[in-house]
Design an enzyme around this catalytic site. Structure first.
Site, PDB file in Angstrom:
ATOM      1  N   SER A 114      -5.446   1.071  -6.781  1.00  0.00           N
ATOM      2  CA  SER A 114      -6.855   0.129  -6.899  1.00  0.00           C
ATOM      3  C   SER A 114      -7.863   0.758  -6.148  1.00  0.00           C
ATOM      4  O   SER A 114      -9.069   0.656  -6.323  1.00  0.00           O
ATOM      5  CB  SER A 114      -6.478  -1.193  -6.758  1.00  0.00           C
ATOM      6  OG  SER A 114      -5.830  -1.560  -5.499  1.00  0.00           O
ATOM      7  N   ALA A 159      -3.283   3.795   0.799  1.00  0.00           N
ATOM      8  CA  ALA A 159      -2.138   3.558   1.354  1.00  0.00           C
ATOM      9  C   ALA A 159      -1.644   1.933   1.568  1.00  0.00           C
ATOM     10  O   ALA A 159      -2.342   1.424   1.024  1.00  0.00           O
ATOM     11  CB  ALA A 159      -1.966   4.164   2.714  1.00  0.00           C
ATOM     12  N   GLY A 216       3.196   4.838  -2.065  1.00  0.00           N
ATOM     13  CA  GLY A 216       4.154   4.958  -2.963  1.00  0.00           C
ATOM     14  C   GLY A 216       4.337   3.507  -3.779  1.00  0.00           C
ATOM     15  O   GLY A 216       5.277   3.374  -4.656  1.00  0.00           O
ATOM     16  N   GLY A 217       3.387   2.719  -3.271  1.00  0.00           N
ATOM     17  CA  GLY A 217       3.525   1.247  -4.121  1.00  0.00           C
ATOM     18  C   GLY A 217       3.280   1.590  -5.568  1.00  0.00           C
ATOM     19  O   GLY A 217       3.958   0.763  -6.384  1.00  0.00           O
ATOM     20  N   GLU A 266       1.130  12.611  -4.693  1.00  0.00           N
ATOM     21  CA  GLU A 266       0.193  12.536  -3.631  1.00  0.00           C
ATOM     22  C   GLU A 266       0.377  13.572  -2.329  1.00  0.00           C
ATOM     23  O   GLU A 266      -0.396  13.932  -1.734  1.00  0.00           O
ATOM     24  CB  GLU A 266       0.156  10.968  -3.313  1.00  0.00           C
ATOM     25  CG  GLU A 266      -0.003   9.970  -4.301  1.00  0.00           C
ATOM     26  CD  GLU A 266      -0.071   8.621  -4.063  1.00  0.00           C
ATOM     27  OE1 GLU A 266      -0.666   7.755  -4.645  1.00  0.00           O
ATOM     28  OE2 GLU A 266       0.786   8.289  -3.228  1.00  0.00           O
TER      29      GLU A 266
HETATM   30  C1  5RP Z   1       0.297   4.881  -4.971  1.00  0.00           C
HETATM   31  C2  5RP Z   1      -0.096   4.603  -3.541  1.00  0.00           C
HETATM   32  C3  5RP Z   1      -1.345   3.877  -3.446  1.00  0.00           C
HETATM   33  O1  5RP Z   1      -2.228   4.677  -2.564  1.00  0.00           O
HETATM   34  C4  5RP Z   1      -0.992   2.531  -2.493  1.00  0.00           C
HETATM   35  O2  5RP Z   1      -0.025   2.003  -3.267  1.00  0.00           O
HETATM   36  C5  5RP Z   1      -2.228   1.782  -2.333  1.00  0.00           C
HETATM   37  O3  5RP Z   1      -2.456   1.097  -3.488  1.00  0.00           O
HETATM   38  P1  5RP Z   1      -3.674   0.149  -3.689  1.00  0.00           P
HETATM   39  O4  5RP Z   1      -4.972   0.776  -3.114  1.00  0.00           O
HETATM   40  O5  5RP Z   1      -3.872  -0.386  -4.937  1.00  0.00           O
HETATM   41  O6  5RP Z   1      -3.551  -1.109  -2.471  1.00  0.00           O
HETATM   42  O7  5RP Z   1       0.477   5.141  -2.761  1.00  0.00           O
HETATM   43  O8  5RP Z   1       1.471   5.508  -5.053  1.00  0.00           O
END
Ligand code: 5RP
Length: 223
Positions: free
Chosen positions: A34, A87, A99-100, A107
């Site tokens: 996001s 991140a 990796g969320g 990446e």
């Molecule tokens: C995806 C990621 C994203 O950068 C991480 O999960 C952060 O996501 P967000 O900006 O939605 O909080 O590593 O694999």
């Protein structure tokens, strides 16, 4: 400022970092999530100043294309000056958990190629010790149970991200209960387990600059 407004602010701040440093043949590495999406919105406004982008996921590639930004295969790109991505956690050494969204393998590849990795986060992502956010580990499907058993030996609790397939056709274990004090060593140790594609620790190649969204504006952290 709401969390969404902080994400928008760091997206804008990242484009400010790139402005005047991009050439007509520059290619920009673009992350996933996001916060990265907020960056894409801003990047689209200066799309006439650079050539195109390399995407860290299929979702990001689609989003870039929808803004009219050409997307290149990394193999066809000689130089990547900047990679911008979010991140899930960061610490004072600029080490990250990512990796969320399950995109950490691509990446990590794009980050490895880029000269400068600009990480964009809101202040909720700052931690003293990495590991409260479960560490994502991408595994070859047939190795999932074996890798999970090995990860249990780290006194951790791997949980299968059921129903999720990565862009590379693999599966993810989210590893809970890790207290990560030696991130570089742990990153290497987990990567060395047979069947692991990669893990979400970005410690061997940490961020170079972190832009942190706070209620008072954007803090620019440099080492
Ligand atoms: C995806 C990621 C994203 O950068 C991480 O999960 C952060 O996501 P967000 O900006 O939605 O909080 O590593 O694999």
């Amino acid at each position: 400022m709401t969390q969404d407004e902080m994400k928008q602010a760091v997206g804008r701040a990242a484009v400010e970092q790139l402005k005047n440093k991009l050439e007509s043949d520059s290619v920009v590495g673009v992350g996933t999530g996001s916060t990265a999406n907020c960056f894409i919105e801003e990047l689209a406004k200066i799309k006439h100043t650079f050539d195109g982008a390399v995407a860290s996921s299929e979702a990001t590639a689609e989003r870039l294309k929808s803004h009219g930004i050409p997307v290149y295969d990394l193999n066809s790109v000689n130089q990547l000056d900047f990679y911008v991505d979010g991140a899930d956690e960061f610490n004072e050494r600029f080490e990250l958990i990512k990796g969320g969204g399950g995109a950490m393998t691509r990446e990590k590849i794009v980050a490895a190629v880029a000269k400068t990795f600009i990480c964009i986060v809101d202040e909720s992502k700052k931690v003293d010790i990495l590991g409260e956010f479960p560490l994502p580990v991408e595994v070859i499907p047939m190795a999932r149970s074996y890798v999970a058993r090995e990860l249990c030996k780290f006194d951790a609790e791997p949980i299968y991200r059921d129903g999720f397939t990565t862009d590379n056709g693999n599966q993810i274990l989210d590893v809970h209960n890790l207290e990560i004090n030696a991130a570089i060593a742990l990153e290497e140790k987990i990567n060395n387990l047979v069947g692991v594609v990669t893990n979400g620790l970005f410690a061997a190649r940490p961020a170079d600059i972190i832009l942190v969204g706070t209620p008072n504006g954007v803090d620019i952290l440099t080492p």
